[in-house]
Write a protein that holds these residues in place. Structure first.
Motif, PDB file in Angstrom:
ATOM      1  N   ALA A  17       0.834  -1.202   0.000  1.00 31.12           N
ATOM      2  CA  ALA A  17       0.000   0.000   0.000  1.00 31.12           C
ATOM      3  C   ALA A  17       0.869   1.252   0.000  1.00 31.12           C
ATOM      4  N   GLU A  20       2.223   1.721  -3.542  1.00 33.08           N
ATOM      5  CA  GLU A  20       1.157   2.142  -4.451  1.00 33.08           C
ATOM      6  C   GLU A  20       0.670   3.561  -4.176  1.00 33.08           C
ATOM      7  N   SER A  21       0.856   4.028  -2.961  1.00 35.17           N
ATOM      8  CA  SER A  21       0.358   5.357  -2.588  1.00 35.17           C
ATOM      9  C   SER A  21       1.149   6.483  -3.247  1.00 35.17           C
ATOM     10  N   GLU A  23       3.465   7.922  -1.817  1.00 35.36           N
ATOM     11  CA  GLU A  23       3.982   8.688  -0.684  1.00 35.36           C
ATOM     12  C   GLU A  23       5.461   8.353  -0.500  1.00 35.36           C
ATOM     13  N   PHE A  29       2.463   8.361   5.565  1.00 32.09           N
ATOM     14  CA  PHE A  29       1.584   7.282   5.115  1.00 32.09           C
ATOM     15  C   PHE A  29       0.868   6.630   6.288  1.00 32.09           C
ATOM     16  N   SER A  32      -2.152   8.381   7.353  1.00 32.00           N
ATOM     17  CA  SER A  32      -3.307   8.349   6.455  1.00 32.00           C
ATOM     18  C   SER A  32      -4.231   7.203   6.844  1.00 32.00           C
ATOM     19  N   GLU A  34      -5.452   4.596   5.065  1.00 35.14           N
ATOM     20  CA  GLU A  34      -5.027   3.254   4.656  1.00 35.14           C
ATOM     21  C   GLU A  34      -3.796   2.795   5.429  1.00 35.14           C
TER      22      GLU A  34
END
Length: 76
Positions: A17, A20-21, A23, A29, A32, A34
């Motif tokens: 994740a 993919e973000s 960030e 992250f 956030s 997620e």
């Protein structure tokens, strides 16, 4: 810590994740939605493995270790 969290499915999902973000900061992250979700799942798995995170210092150390691991593994 005796538990090898880097092999845990929640940690692997957290790394995926993060990648993919887009960030670049693991701290941002984790703040956030997620990132926080995956981190919570990882802390629950840690508790299930016998890691005591009830102390705020232990939780802070665990979180810092996770942040460093994510950045090391995912920013290569």
């Amino acid at each position: 810590m005796d538990w090898e969290y880097t092999e845990d499915l929640a940690f692997l999902a957290l790394c995926d994740a993060f990648r993919e973000s887009g960030e670049t900061s693991a701290i941002e992250f984790l703040a956030s939605g997620e990132g926080a979700y995956h981190f919570l799942e990882l802390t629950q798995n840690a508790a299930g493995e016998g890691v005591d995170l009830s102390d705020s210092d232990a939780m802070e150390d665990f979180q810092q270790e996770i942040i460093e691991s994510i950045e090391d593994l995912c920013n290569k």
